[in-house]
Each structure stands twice: as C-alpha cells, then as structure tokens.
Design an enzyme around this catalytic site. Structure first.
Site, mmCIF file in Angstrom:
data_model
loop_
_atom_site.group_PDB
_atom_site.id
_atom_site.type_symbol
_atom_site.label_atom_id
_atom_site.label_comp_id
_atom_site.label_asym_id
_atom_site.label_seq_id
_atom_site.Cartn_x
_atom_site.Cartn_y
_atom_site.Cartn_z
ATOM 1 N N LYS A 27 0.788 -1.262 0.123
ATOM 2 C CA LYS A 27 -0.097 -0.085 0.073
ATOM 3 C C LYS A 27 0.938 1.163 0.069
ATOM 4 O O LYS A 27 1.810 1.364 0.894
ATOM 5 C CB LYS A 27 -0.858 0.064 1.053
ATOM 6 N N CYS A 43 0.423 14.649 -6.934
ATOM 7 C CA CYS A 43 -0.104 13.669 -7.915
ATOM 8 C C CYS A 43 -1.320 13.086 -7.290
ATOM 9 O O CYS A 43 -1.102 12.370 -6.291
ATOM 10 C CB CYS A 43 0.907 12.861 -8.444
ATOM 11 N N CYS A 54 3.210 16.261 -8.709
ATOM 12 C CA CYS A 54 2.385 16.216 -10.102
ATOM 13 C C CYS A 54 3.199 16.572 -10.866
ATOM 14 O O CYS A 54 4.314 17.417 -10.890
ATOM 15 C CB CYS A 54 1.285 17.112 -9.964
#
Lengths: 81, 81
Positions: A27, A43, A54
């Site tokens: 995860k 992002c 991002c």
C-alpha cells in the site's frame, strides 16, 4: 460497476489505478509536511514521473480515458510577521 | 497498456480512475492549506465519500482490484514556541 463505454475505448470495470508507482509495495502511503509559506502540488492520477509530486501526467491520462482527475495543491500560509 | 488479468476480474486497459467525484467538472483540482501543527489525510483513490479527504475507501478498492493505492498524509510541524 460495469459500464462499457466503447466510444472512449475504455471499459469501466473496477480496475487498478496504479500501474507504475512502487508496485512491490502492498500500500503506497505518502507522509510529508510543508513548512509555513511552502507550496507543493501532489499527484492523484498515479502516472507522474515525479510521484508523489505532480508532473502534469494527468492531462495525458484524462485525454486517453475521458477522465477528469487533477492534482492536490497545498499552499501553506506564510508565517505572520 | 493492455494486460488482461481475468483472475482478478479486472482488465487493465487505460481506464478512468474517477467514477464518483464532481463528474461534471472537466478537471478536479483541489487547493487547500494547513495551519502549523495541523494534520490531514487526503484521498488518492477517488472513491472516498469525504473527498478530498480519505475515508479508507482505498482498502475496498485495493481488495477488489489487486491495486496498492493509499492516501497522502500531511502533518505540518507545530509552531516553534
């Protein structure tokens, strides 16, 4: 949910979002902090080459799939003088 | 990319990530700020009922698709006394 939308060449079966970032990690959770006055763009499309930040990759993704995802922009207040 | 993984009942065509949040918005960009000492957990799976904040929905998504997405946790440093 199953909603074929052949027009946009994409099937909307429940499918993976992340096909690039830390695939061996069960995860991918990012923990970070920003200093007063600092700004960062994060992002949320999992396609960025500078993940967790991002790099504009969401534009290409949205074009290819008809999606509408965009980044999270955090800009902390400047310290009061 | 096209990588059918019928075992997990999901096709990995380039497909939409967001099927819930502000679907009429051409690009969902979130701008926010955190005060010194503040902590927030932001959703990156686009399934949260409390978007842009995380509500744990990524766990159900990961289970259904074999994905490994998790949230972005921002915890700003406490103001120095």
């Amino acid at each position: 949910f199953f909603k074929p939308s052949v027009g946009r060449r994409s099937l909307e079966l429940a499918s993976k979002i992340n096909t690039k970032v830390e695939l061996e990690n069960p995860k991918v959770v990012t923990m970070t902090q920003l200093a007063p006055g600092e700004k960062k763009v994060f992002c949320r499309c999992w396609q960025s080459g500078t993940f967790p930040l991002c790099d504009g990759a969401h534009m290409k993704h949205n074009e290819a799939t008809g999606d509408n995802v965009g980044p999270l922009i955090i800009s902390n207040p400047k310290p009061s003088k």
